[in-house]
Design an enzyme around this catalytic site. Structure first.
Site, PDB file in Angstrom:
ATOM      1  N   GLY A  36      -7.177   3.456  -2.869  1.00 16.90           N
ATOM      2  CA  GLY A  36      -7.133   4.865  -2.463  1.00 16.90           C
ATOM      3  C   GLY A  36      -7.928   5.191  -1.210  1.00 16.90           C
TER       4      GLY A  36
ATOM      5  N   ASN B  27      -6.817   5.175   1.802  1.00 16.71           N
ATOM      6  CA  ASN B  27      -5.986   6.046   2.643  1.00 16.71           C
ATOM      7  C   ASN B  27      -5.935   7.465   2.084  1.00 16.71           C
ATOM      8  OD1 ASN B  27      -4.619   4.579   5.017  1.00 16.71           O
ATOM      9  ND2 ASN B  27      -4.474   3.107   3.338  1.00 16.71           N
TER      10      ASN B  27
ATOM     11  N   LEU C 299       3.063   1.086  -4.884  1.00 14.62           N
ATOM     12  CA  LEU C 299       3.752  -0.205  -4.932  1.00 14.62           C
ATOM     13  C   LEU C 299       5.035  -0.238  -5.756  1.00 14.62           C
ATOM     14  CD1 LEU C 299       0.675  -2.610  -5.019  1.00 14.62           C
ATOM     15  CD2 LEU C 299       1.914  -1.664  -3.067  1.00 14.62           C
TER      16      LEU C 299
ATOM     17  N   ILE D  21      10.905   3.464  -4.595  1.00 11.96           N
ATOM     18  CA  ILE D  21      11.201   4.883  -4.840  1.00 11.96           C
ATOM     19  C   ILE D  21      12.664   5.009  -5.273  1.00 11.96           C
ATOM     20  CG2 ILE D  21      11.183   7.204  -3.821  1.00 11.96           C
ATOM     21  CD1 ILE D  21       8.424   5.814  -3.970  1.00 11.96           C
TER      22      ILE D  21
ATOM     23  N   ASN E 116       5.782   6.244   4.419  1.00 10.98           N
ATOM     24  CA  ASN E 116       5.057   5.107   3.847  1.00 10.98           C
ATOM     25  C   ASN E 116       4.223   4.458   4.940  1.00 10.98           C
ATOM     26  OD1 ASN E 116       4.428   2.989   1.951  1.00 10.98           O
ATOM     27  ND2 ASN E 116       5.878   1.681   3.032  1.00 10.98           N
TER      28      ASN E 116
ATOM     29  N   HIS F 294       2.785   0.682   5.937  1.00 11.64           N
ATOM     30  CA  HIS F 294       2.921  -0.742   5.612  1.00 11.64           C
ATOM     31  C   HIS F 294       1.937  -1.521   6.491  1.00 11.64           C
ATOM     32  CE1 HIS F 294       4.899  -4.222   3.944  1.00 11.64           C
ATOM     33  NE2 HIS F 294       4.783  -4.764   5.141  1.00 11.64           N
TER      34      HIS F 294
ATOM     35  N   ASP G 165      11.176  -0.863   2.901  1.00 13.12           N
ATOM     36  CA  ASP G 165      10.499  -1.150   4.170  1.00 13.12           C
ATOM     37  C   ASP G 165      11.421  -1.133   5.388  1.00 13.12           C
ATOM     38  OD1 ASP G 165       7.987  -1.351   3.036  1.00 13.12           O
ATOM     39  OD2 ASP G 165       8.109  -3.525   2.762  1.00 13.12           O
TER      40      ASP G 165
HETATM   41  C1  GAR Z   1      -2.852  -0.333   2.471  1.00 11.29           C
HETATM   42  O1  GAR Z   1      -3.301  -1.391   3.276  1.00 11.29           O
HETATM   43  C2  GAR Z   1      -1.381  -0.098   2.672  1.00 11.29           C
HETATM   44  O2  GAR Z   1      -0.969  -0.357   3.978  1.00 11.29           O
HETATM   45  C3  GAR Z   1      -0.789  -1.096   1.713  1.00 11.29           C
HETATM   46  O3  GAR Z   1      -1.607  -1.029   0.581  1.00 11.29           O
HETATM   47  C4  GAR Z   1      -2.957  -0.732   0.988  1.00 11.29           C
HETATM   48  C5  GAR Z   1      -3.479   0.392   0.123  1.00 11.29           C
HETATM   49  O4  GAR Z   1      -4.848   0.613   0.350  1.00 11.29           O
HETATM   50  N1  GAR Z   1       0.566  -0.770   1.417  1.00 11.29           N
HETATM   51  C6  GAR Z   1       1.498  -1.686   1.158  1.00 11.29           C
HETATM   52  O5  GAR Z   1       1.254  -2.880   1.129  1.00 11.29           O
HETATM   53  C7  GAR Z   1       2.891  -1.126   0.883  1.00 11.29           C
HETATM   54  N2  GAR Z   1       3.870  -2.176   0.870  1.00 11.29           N
HETATM   55  P1  GAR Z   1      -5.590   1.894  -0.233  1.00 11.29           P
HETATM   56  O6  GAR Z   1      -5.183   2.028  -1.690  1.00 11.29           O
HETATM   57  O7  GAR Z   1      -7.035   1.597  -0.092  1.00 11.29           O
HETATM   58  O8  GAR Z   1      -5.141   3.088   0.586  1.00 11.29           O
END
Ligand code: GAR
Length: 188
Positions: A12, A14, A84, A87, A101, A103, A144
């Site tokens: 979390g 982000n 993850l 959708i 999203n 990535h 993606d």
């Molecule tokens: C982030 O690095 C995001 O880019 C990635 O998961 C992480 C979540 O971090 N997303 C993916 O890999 C989607 N395919 P967070 O929970 O600390 O925000």
């Protein structure tokens, strides 16, 4: 007022950054966090940020009732911040160009099923790529592959490890994701 829902599965970071970025913006409200993982640290963060959390099971998430439940919130944008699950089509159709999203790689490379979080960085380092980065994109029905909103690059060092690359990517995410969301919301 622009109304956001943020979907999370993990740490979390982000979510935290986005919430702090918009904290003093009276035109943006994060109305809830949707989480599929009871062990996600993002839940704790949401509680501390004072944002309601909707925990979901896979059956709920894939049901038409979930689309109806979200409709009540009158959302302008759904933000996938480390979420993850794929959708479902019903949700995508209800929010055309209203689901974004992030990535942790330069799509179309290192995208698709199985490429998430550290698995992406392991693959990029193993392939001795010169660059990696982030891709912020709209979500369509193919994993993606939605229209790209923004990409930012970072160079790999000779001694790069998946962990050191993850830290670099994390910095890019923190710098660019809230700004990209703001641009999408206000079409700047
Ligand atoms: C982030 O690095 C995001 O880019 C990635 O998961 C992480 C979540 O971090 N997303 C993916 O890999 C989607 N395919 P967070 O929970 O600390 O925000």
């Amino acid at each position: 007022m622009k109304r956001l829902s943020i979907f999370v599965s993990g740490n979390g970071t982000n979510l935290q950054r986005i919430a702090e970025y918009f904290a003093n913006n009276k035109e943006v409200e994060i109305v809830n966090v949707v989480c599929n993982n009871p062990k996600a640290y993002a839940i704790e963060r949401a509680h501390r940020l004072g944002i309601p959390v909707r925990m979901i099971t896979k059956a709920e998430f894939n049901s038409p009732e979930f689309v109806q439940e979200m409709a009540v919130l009158k959302l302008d944008l759904i933000v996938l911040a480390g979420f993850l699950w794929k959708i479902p089509a019903g949700l995508i159709q209800a929010y055309p160009r209203q689901i974004v999203n992030i990535h942790p790689a330069l799509l179309p490379k290192y995208g698709g099923k199985g490429f998430y979080g550290e698995h992406v960085h392991e693959a990029v380092v193993a392939a001795k790529e010169a660059f990696s980065g982030i891709t912020i994109h709209y979500v369509n029905e193919i994993y993606d592959s939605g229209e790209i909103i923004l990409q930012a690059h970072v160079a790999l060092d000779e001694k790069e490890t998946p962990d050191s690359l993850a830290a670099k990517i994390h910095q890019l995410e923190q710098a660019y994701f809230p700004v990209a969301i703001e641009q999408v919301l206000f079409r700047r």
